[in-house]
Scaffold this motif. Structure first.
Motif, PDB file in Angstrom:
ATOM      1  N   MET A 599       0.936  -1.198  -0.010  1.00 31.60           N
ATOM      2  CA  MET A 599      -0.053   0.017  -0.008  1.00 31.60           C
ATOM      3  C   MET A 599       0.849   1.423   0.047  1.00 31.60           C
ATOM      4  N   TYR A 600       1.721   1.407   1.035  1.00 28.72           N
ATOM      5  CA  TYR A 600       2.640   2.639   0.916  1.00 28.72           C
ATOM      6  C   TYR A 600       3.390   2.590  -0.389  1.00 28.72           C
ATOM      7  N   ALA A 601       4.022   1.687  -0.857  1.00 32.90           N
ATOM      8  CA  ALA A 601       4.656   1.478  -2.055  1.00 32.90           C
ATOM      9  C   ALA A 601       3.951   2.268  -3.249  1.00 32.90           C
ATOM     10  N   ARG A 602       2.656   1.804  -3.371  1.00 33.04           N
ATOM     11  CA  ARG A 602       1.780   2.019  -4.578  1.00 33.04           C
ATOM     12  C   ARG A 602       1.218   3.514  -4.253  1.00 33.04           C
ATOM     13  N   CYS A 603       1.284   3.954  -2.922  1.00 31.99           N
ATOM     14  CA  CYS A 603       0.678   5.327  -2.574  1.00 31.99           C
ATOM     15  C   CYS A 603       2.015   6.398  -2.788  1.00 31.99           C
ATOM     16  N   GLY A 604       3.133   5.803  -3.280  1.00 34.25           N
ATOM     17  CA  GLY A 604       4.451   6.746  -3.476  1.00 34.25           C
ATOM     18  C   GLY A 604       5.060   7.066  -2.145  1.00 34.25           C
ATOM     19  N   ALA A 605       4.682   6.331  -1.198  1.00 30.66           N
ATOM     20  CA  ALA A 605       5.492   6.566   0.144  1.00 30.66           C
ATOM     21  C   ALA A 605       6.441   5.323   0.582  1.00 30.66           C
ATOM     22  N   LEU A 606       7.550   5.558  -0.273  1.00 29.78           N
ATOM     23  CA  LEU A 606       8.415   4.254  -0.156  1.00 29.78           C
ATOM     24  C   LEU A 606       9.293   4.144   1.199  1.00 29.78           C
ATOM     25  N   GLU A 607       9.273   5.272   1.646  1.00 31.60           N
ATOM     26  CA  GLU A 607      10.184   5.407   3.043  1.00 31.60           C
ATOM     27  C   GLU A 607       9.237   4.563   4.284  1.00 31.60           C
ATOM     28  N   ASN A 608       7.888   5.004   4.131  1.00 29.71           N
ATOM     29  CA  ASN A 608       6.947   4.170   4.960  1.00 29.71           C
ATOM     30  C   ASN A 608       6.933   2.848   4.514  1.00 29.71           C
ATOM     31  N   ALA A 609       7.123   2.437   3.560  1.00 26.48           N
ATOM     32  CA  ALA A 609       7.136   1.058   3.209  1.00 26.48           C
ATOM     33  C   ALA A 609       8.347   0.272   3.731  1.00 26.48           C
ATOM     34  N   TYR A 610       9.570   1.141   3.745  1.00 30.87           N
ATOM     35  CA  TYR A 610      10.617   0.344   4.450  1.00 30.87           C
ATOM     36  C   TYR A 610      10.455   0.430   5.947  1.00 30.87           C
ATOM     37  N   LYS A 611       9.866   1.517   6.240  1.00 30.43           N
ATOM     38  CA  LYS A 611       9.736   1.452   7.916  1.00 30.43           C
ATOM     39  C   LYS A 611       8.741   0.176   8.461  1.00 30.43           C
ATOM     40  N   VAL A 612       7.752  -0.136   7.537  1.00 28.33           N
ATOM     41  CA  VAL A 612       7.057  -1.381   7.922  1.00 28.33           C
ATOM     42  C   VAL A 612       7.773  -2.534   7.870  1.00 28.33           C
ATOM     43  N   PHE A 613       8.732  -2.541   6.638  1.00 24.04           N
ATOM     44  CA  PHE A 613       9.403  -3.733   6.453  1.00 24.04           C
ATOM     45  C   PHE A 613      10.369  -3.934   7.273  1.00 24.04           C
ATOM     46  N   ASN A 614      11.149  -2.905   7.977  1.00 22.20           N
ATOM     47  CA  ASN A 614      11.903  -3.009   9.002  1.00 22.20           C
ATOM     48  C   ASN A 614      11.440  -3.453  10.424  1.00 22.20           C
ATOM     49  N   CYS A 615      10.273  -3.207  10.534  1.00 24.61           N
ATOM     50  CA  CYS A 615       9.711  -3.539  11.665  1.00 24.61           C
ATOM     51  C   CYS A 615       9.236  -4.994  11.920  1.00 24.61           C
ATOM     52  N   VAL A 616       9.184  -5.446  10.999  1.00 23.14           N
ATOM     53  CA  VAL A 616       8.730  -7.082  10.968  1.00 23.14           C
ATOM     54  C   VAL A 616      10.123  -7.872  11.397  1.00 23.14           C
ATOM     55  N   ARG A 617       9.788  -8.758  12.510  1.00 27.13           N
ATOM     56  CA  ARG A 617      11.009  -9.478  12.718  1.00 27.13           C
ATOM     57  C   ARG A 617      11.169 -10.578  11.955  1.00 27.13           C
ATOM     58  N   ASN A 618      10.165 -11.273  11.933  1.00 26.74           N
ATOM     59  CA  ASN A 618      10.456 -12.653  11.034  1.00 26.74           C
ATOM     60  C   ASN A 618       9.621 -12.451   9.651  1.00 26.74           C
ATOM     61  N   LYS A 619      10.632 -11.842   8.720  1.00 27.51           N
ATOM     62  CA  LYS A 619      10.037 -11.873   7.388  1.00 27.51           C
ATOM     63  C   LYS A 619      10.086 -13.001   6.503  1.00 27.51           C
ATOM     64  N   ASP A 620       8.851 -13.002   6.049  1.00 27.03           N
ATOM     65  CA  ASP A 620       8.803 -14.355   5.291  1.00 27.03           C
ATOM     66  C   ASP A 620       9.003 -13.935   3.749  1.00 27.03           C
ATOM     67  N   LEU A 621       8.770 -14.694   2.572  1.00 27.17           N
ATOM     68  CA  LEU A 621       9.115 -14.686   1.397  1.00 27.17           C
ATOM     69  C   LEU A 621       8.371 -13.697   0.716  1.00 27.17           C
ATOM     70  N   VAL A 622       6.991 -13.722   1.138  1.00 24.98           N
ATOM     71  CA  VAL A 622       5.989 -12.650   0.469  1.00 24.98           C
ATOM     72  C   VAL A 622       6.351 -11.349   0.844  1.00 24.98           C
ATOM     73  N   LEU A 623       6.805 -11.165   2.052  1.00 24.43           N
ATOM     74  CA  LEU A 623       7.322  -9.771   2.363  1.00 24.43           C
ATOM     75  C   LEU A 623       8.532  -9.164   1.641  1.00 24.43           C
ATOM     76  N   TRP A 624       9.615 -10.075   1.631  1.00 26.80           N
ATOM     77  CA  TRP A 624      10.623  -9.735   0.741  1.00 26.80           C
ATOM     78  C   TRP A 624      10.276  -9.377  -0.527  1.00 26.80           C
ATOM     79  N   THR A 625       9.378 -10.046  -1.406  1.00 28.46           N
ATOM     80  CA  THR A 625       8.817  -9.941  -2.526  1.00 28.46           C
ATOM     81  C   THR A 625       8.335  -8.750  -2.717  1.00 28.46           C
ATOM     82  N   SER A 626       7.507  -8.252  -1.750  1.00 29.04           N
ATOM     83  CA  SER A 626       6.751  -6.952  -1.735  1.00 29.04           C
ATOM     84  C   SER A 626       7.679  -5.812  -1.879  1.00 29.04           C
ATOM     85  N   MET A 627       8.754  -5.828  -0.992  1.00 30.80           N
ATOM     86  CA  MET A 627       9.524  -4.836  -0.519  1.00 30.80           C
ATOM     87  C   MET A 627      10.657  -4.750  -2.011  1.00 30.80           C
ATOM     88  N   ILE A 628      11.004  -5.883  -2.731  1.00 31.22           N
ATOM     89  CA  ILE A 628      11.432  -5.957  -3.749  1.00 31.22           C
ATOM     90  C   ILE A 628      10.722  -5.308  -5.041  1.00 31.22           C
TER      91      ILE A 628
END
Length: 928
Positions: A599-628
């Protein structure tokens, strides 16, 4: 009933030999030495008490063959009628215990006279052999004949009532118990408690229990604990267990089993472990049925290591022990471990039964391991368990989950007995494997054959309708649901879903509104319908309306509404939803975390997308793929590649979607060598065969770099037939780089493969227009019109003041249209005078005069949005705009100049990617 033998009973002669003394034989029988006891009868003469002892041992050992041989000897040596009566009763008892009810009946029918012991033996034979109706029939015969009942008559009759759940008969017998004065005898009370418990009359069971004065009988306590446990009243069962312990009563193995069975919920895990500790402290040998209850307890609590430890500690394991362990692995999603355990069982020489096969088949299905499943199918045939109905049904489910509809159909045809579950599993399997027409045909066949139709089966039929997008079939099934009165909430929600997936929003909305007690699934179904059909605004309205009705959203509803906010680039709405997620206390993980990043990425707020990504401890494949993918959207190809390398260092293996996101990022950043390298990594390092979508990305990557001949050679050398998406990528590149020859080849192929997509006609038309081939342009447009297809108009939207404002090219429907056009004229004049802006009319692909082309450029939807953004914002604000089509080169120049001369940052999301305009420069580096 047949008589066992004919003729008068032979008189047994007097023997001069001294018979074996009963105490000596009794000792042999006490030791359980069946062979020794039977040899004593074979070689020596004995008295009738000795025969009785051997018959009792045969009953205990369930040794039917030796029991029949003993019976044969008795036929020769019966001495008198009284002795015959005594031993015949023992024979009835023995045959009943050995499972031969027919032989028991024959002996009983032959007897000229019978005592209450004989009748009780026959009652017990019926009950222990699973024939409760026979027991009740015999009991009624006793009543008619006026046989005086004793206390031992009632346990068997009450057990028969329990099995049949015949509360009326049980209550009637209870009255007789009271009348006969046996209501104070412990074992009779125990039987009454058990009967009421099995008939779900726990209040009466407890009343009987409470009436007993001194509760010193452990069996009584066990009965009430089992009663509560069997009926799901775990807390009450465990309270009784605690009271028993407080009273200082000695518990036995059956007490522990009943208490352990009450610990069915994970809330009682700690108490279950305490019971285990008490068992260990008791210094008793761990009985197999107690061990089995412990294995089942730990399996329910997900503690399979402890379950395995209990299994290994059992000296005498039975089939239940092995199967409890195997089932535990399956119940806890440890399917690989279940298959390994099944193989270990076979290696250890244990013969798996149908329960084992069912568990292993279930594990194979969940693992989608067709080879294992087929091996198990062969095993079931070889060992004769394939005829078991439950095995057959599990086979169907396994083949369905392994995406093998053909073998599933064959397995169904080979089933000799089919039940409702068989038909339901088959129809569901076809629906899940995209055999939608077959699923619907079977659904009709089920109705003609008179098989019951339930909600699950109808749900599968609805899924098939959704797959076929067949509105007539869907309406027919909807009518069937209404006629049969099957409209429960689950089914109503499914109907909303299927109407939505089939594109009939009106019917979906009507169905939704007709639901009286809407739950969270109802609201989510309607939201998903709007999102699926591109009506994100309506989805947001439903979400806010749901909040007003005090229905609390779950994570699935949040994911759905985040998708709506993302498609609109409604960052304020997205932040509101994120804040709601935080307030509710949802765990930031799984699909919720990846949806927030997206959502943040598609709203143009890439920094917020990174903040959410970095908050997650156990990152699964879907999360990594979303950030890529987020980085790819914003043209940050190198960052996407770095993320991929970091993901690999975390030992997370990529899948097809990950590589698709990675290739997309390379394509939009001009990373040609990296893109080609990732195709090789995908194929050779991860054994993932590229999909057509991956090939389209590579063609797009080469095409953007003007390596059109290389892209074309790649397309024609593909092992599979290139699809429309691949030719579309090549055609788009040909238009950008004005390659007419390849463009014509790609255009012809594109219209052949996908003649129903209006976007393809527009693209082909633009290629011809760029070459000035106006006759060809006209032909394409006429063909498009003849097919009933319409060009999608250019549209842009932006979020201002918590409201979405939409702008269509050259449209004046906005309430502030005059001010917008006036502002746009001022902007254009400033850019022309100060920035040297000149409209590039070559990008207007219409056969009109240049003056009109200029006006058409000036009316593009993103320019109207920019003008409104400048009207409503102040210096320093970021203007965010979303566009449904690719931004044209002239508008791209216009946006760069606006960012420079009006000192505003513009974030524009077009159909392909994001453009961040700042100080006259775009983040895409003019490569898009």
């Amino acid at each position: 009933m047949q008589v066992l033998f004919h003729g008068p009973t032979p008189n047994i002669p007097s023997f001069s030999q001294n018979p074996i003394k009963s105490p000596f034989l009794k000792e042999i029988c006490k030791q359980g030495n069946l062979k020794g006891a039977f040899q004593s009868l074979t070689y020596l003469f004995t008295d009738n008490e000795a025969y009785a002892q051997v018959l009792e041992l045969c009953a205990k050992k369930k040794a039917l063959l030796q029991g029949r041989q003993t019976h044969g000897r008795l036929i020769k040596y019966y001495n008198s009628t009284s002795e015959s009566l005594f031993l015949d009763t023992k024979l009835v008892f023995m045959y009943g215990k050995c499972g031969s009810i027919t032989d028991a009946e024959k002996v009983f029918d032959k007897m000229s006279e019978r005592t209450i012991f004989t009748w009780n033996a026959l009652l017990g034979a019926y009950v222990s052999n699973g024939e409760p109706l026979g027991a009740l029939k015999t009991y009624r015969e006793m009543r008619v004949l006026g046989i005086p009942l004793d206390a031992y008559t009632f346990p068997s009759v009450l057990k028969a009532c329990s099995v049949l759940k015949d509360l009326n008969c049980g209550a009637e017998i209870h009255g007789l118990v009271i009348k006969c004065g046996y209501d104070s005898i412990a074992f009779v009370v125990n039987s009454l408690v058990a009967m009421y418990a099995k008939c779900h009359e726990l209040v009466k069971a407890k009343q009987l229990f409470d009436k007993v004065g001194k509760k010193e009988d452990v069996v009584l306590w066990n009965s009430i604990i089992s009663a509560y446990s069997a009926n799901g009243y775990s807390t009450e069962a465990l309270d009784v267990f605690r009271n028993m312990q407080r009273g200082g009563l000695v518990t036995n193995s059956y007490t522990f089993v009943a208490a352990l069975q009450a610990c069915e919920d994970s809330l009682f895990k700690k108490l279950g472990m305490e019971i285990h500790a008490a068992i260990l402290k008791s210094s008793q040998k761990l009985e197999v049925y107690v061990g089995n209850a412990l294995i089942a307890l730990y399996a329910r609590c997900g503690k399979m290591t402890e379950a395995e430890r209990v299994l290994n500690s059992l000296e005498d394991k039975d089939e239940v022990s092995w199967n409890s362990m195997l089932t535990g692995f399956v119940q806890n999603g440890m399917y690989g471990e279940a298959m390994q355990f099944f193989r270990d069982l076979q290696r250890a020489g244990h013969q798996p039964d149908q329960v084992s096969v069912i568990s292993a088949l279930t594990a194979s299905g969940r693992l989608c391991n067709l080879l294992n499943g087929m091996e198990l199918h062969a095993f079931a045939i070889k060992h004769g368990v394939v005829a078991d109905l439950q095995v057959g049904n599990t086979l169907l489910d396994m083949y369905a989950k392994c995406f093998c509809a053909k073998y599933m159909g064959r397995a169904f045809d080979q089933m000799h007995v089919k039940d409702f579950i068989s038909w339901t599993t088959l129809i569901s399997g076809y629906a899940q494997n995209n055999c939608h027409a077959r699923a619907l045909a079977l659904f009709r066949k089920v109705q003609t054959e008179g098989v019951d139709v339930d909600i699950v089966m109808i749900g599968s039929a609805l899924m098939a309708c959704s797959g076929l997008k067949c509105m007539s079939q869907l309406k027919e099934i909807h009518g069937y649901i209404i006629r049969k009165g099957l409209s429960d909430l689950v089914l109503q929600n499914s109907v909303v879903d299927v109407y939505g997936e089939s594109g009939n929003i009106i019917y979906a909305r009507k169905m939704f509104e007709s639901i009286e007690s809407k739950d969270i699934v109802s609201w989510t179904s309607m939201m998903s319908t709007y999102v699926h059909n591109g009506l994100a605004n309506e989805a947001l309205e439903i979400f806010y309306l749901m909040n007003e009705t005090n229905v609390e959203p779950d994570s699935i509803a949040i994911v759905s509404i985040l998708s709506a906010a993302a498609s609109l680039s409604a960052s304020k709405k997205g932040k509101e939803i994120h804040g709601f997620v935080v307030r509710i206390g949802f765990m930031l993980e799984g699909s919720l975390a990846s949806s927030l990043v997206d959502m943040y990425a598609r709203c143009g707020a890439l920094e917020n997308a990174y903040k959410v990504f970095n908050c997650v401890r156990n990152k699964d494949l879907v999360l990594w793929t979303s950030m890529i993918n987020a980085n790819g959207l914003h043209g940050r190809g190198k960052a996407a590649v770095d993320l991929f390398c970091k993901m690999e260092s975390e030992n997370i293996a990529p899948d097809h979607i990950t590589f698709l996101a990675l290739l997309y990022a390379c394509s939009h950043s001009g990373l040609i060598d990296e893109g080609k390298r990732f195709i090789d990594i995908m194929r050779y390092e991860y054994n993932l065969e590229p999909w057509p979508e991956h090939s389209a990305c590579l063609v797009d990557l080469l095409g953007r770099a003007n390596r059109l001949e290389e892209a074309y050679q790649f397309v024609i050398s593909m092992q599979i037939e290139p699809n429309a998406e691949i030719w579309c990528s090549l055609l788009g590149a040909c238009q950008v780089h004005s390659n007419k020859e390849l463009g014509e080849i790609a255009a012809r192929k594109l219209l052949e493969l996908d003649p129903e997509n209006p976007g393809n006609y527009v693209l082909v038309s633009n290629v011809f227009a760029a070459s000035g081939r106006w006759k060809d342009v006209e032909q394409v447009r006429m063909k498009m019109k003849g097919s009933g297809l319409k060009k999608t108009p250019g549209c842009s939207w932006m979020e201002i003041g918590n409201k979405l404002h939409t702008f269509i090219a050259r449209d004046k429907s906005h309430p502030e249209s005059n001010e917008i056009y006036k502002k746009l004229a001022q902007i254009t004049k400033k850019l022309e005078s100060e920035g040297g802006y000149v409209a590039q009319t070559k990008f207007v692909l219409h056969n009109v005069e240049d003056k009109e082309k200029v006006q058409m450029l000036y009316g593009h939807s993103e320019r109207l949005a920019i003008a409104y953004g400048l009207l409503k914002s102040t210096k320093g604000d970021v203007i965010r705009i979303t566009k449904n089509l690719r931004v044209c080169a002239d508008c791209h120049v216009f946006c760069k100049l606006v960012s420079r001369f009006f000192e505003r940052e513009l974030v524009v999301r077009d159909a392909n990617r994001f453009h961040h305009f700042k100080d006259g420069i775009c983040s895409c580096g003019d490569f898009w």
